[in-house]
Design a protein around this motif. Structure first.
Motif, PDB file in Angstrom:
ATOM      1  N   LEU A 104     -25.336 -13.362  -5.399  1.00 24.16           N
ATOM      2  CA  LEU A 104     -25.325 -14.346  -6.478  1.00 24.16           C
ATOM      3  C   LEU A 104     -25.054 -13.691  -7.830  1.00 24.16           C
ATOM      4  N   ALA A 105     -25.609 -12.504  -8.039  1.00 22.46           N
ATOM      5  CA  ALA A 105     -25.344 -11.770  -9.282  1.00 22.46           C
ATOM      6  C   ALA A 105     -23.865 -11.420  -9.385  1.00 22.46           C
ATOM      7  N   ASP A 106     -23.241 -11.053  -8.264  1.00 23.01           N
ATOM      8  CA  ASP A 106     -21.807 -10.754  -8.269  1.00 23.01           C
ATOM      9  C   ASP A 106     -20.980 -11.999  -8.605  1.00 23.01           C
ATOM     10  N   VAL A 107     -21.386 -13.138  -8.051  1.00 26.70           N
ATOM     11  CA  VAL A 107     -20.685 -14.390  -8.350  1.00 26.70           C
ATOM     12  C   VAL A 107     -20.844 -14.736  -9.828  1.00 26.70           C
ATOM     13  N   GLU A 108     -22.057 -14.592 -10.339  1.00 27.64           N
ATOM     14  CA  GLU A 108     -22.306 -14.866 -11.752  1.00 27.64           C
ATOM     15  C   GLU A 108     -21.477 -13.943 -12.635  1.00 27.64           C
ATOM     16  N   LEU A 109     -21.440 -12.670 -12.293  1.00 28.71           N
ATOM     17  CA  LEU A 109     -20.667 -11.709 -13.070  1.00 28.71           C
ATOM     18  C   LEU A 109     -19.190 -12.061 -13.057  1.00 28.71           C
TER      19      LEU A 109
END
Length: 126
Positions: A104-109
């Protein structure tokens, strides 16, 4: 009070006689054939009166397994893992949540780095 998934039950659906060996098999995840063979070998190898006493005691005191205890085979394997090693199961679940959080952090980034206005709004909230 323990969860209904972590208790020992007599497995009457897969029973040959009283359901004790099938219940042990369900509880541990070991194939019922091996549990039954182990019980017979243990009885014949010198545990004669005690294995029968334990068998009848388990048959007398244990409850029948609820018919819809597990949703599917994956659910059954999960709960067998919980009974065998609760610490390992907890560690595995935490690892899965960490992996989901990282994804999810990768998607947000990805979305923030490609959208300057969104990045500014998120930064202003911090």
């Amino acid at each position: 009070m323990s969860s209904k998934h972590t208790q020992f039950y007599l497995d009457k659906q897969n029973a040959k006689w009283k359901g004790v060996c099938a219940g042990i098999s369900d509880y541990t995840g070991v194939d019922v054939l091996w549990v039954r063979l182990g019980a017979v070998i243990l009885t014949l190898a010198g545990g004669f009166p005690w294995t029968l006493i334990a068998y009848f005691g388990a048959a007398w005191f244990a409850n029948k397994k609820p018919i819809h205890l597990y949703v599917d085979n994956e659910d059954q394997k999960f709960w067998q893992g919980v009974r065998q090693s609760p610490a390992r199961t907890t560690r595995d679940i935490r690892s899965r949540f960490r992996e989901i959080d990282n994804r999810l952090a990768d998607v947000e980034l990805y979305y923030v780095s490609n959208n300057k206005q969104l990045a500014d709004e998120i930064e202003s909230l911090r």
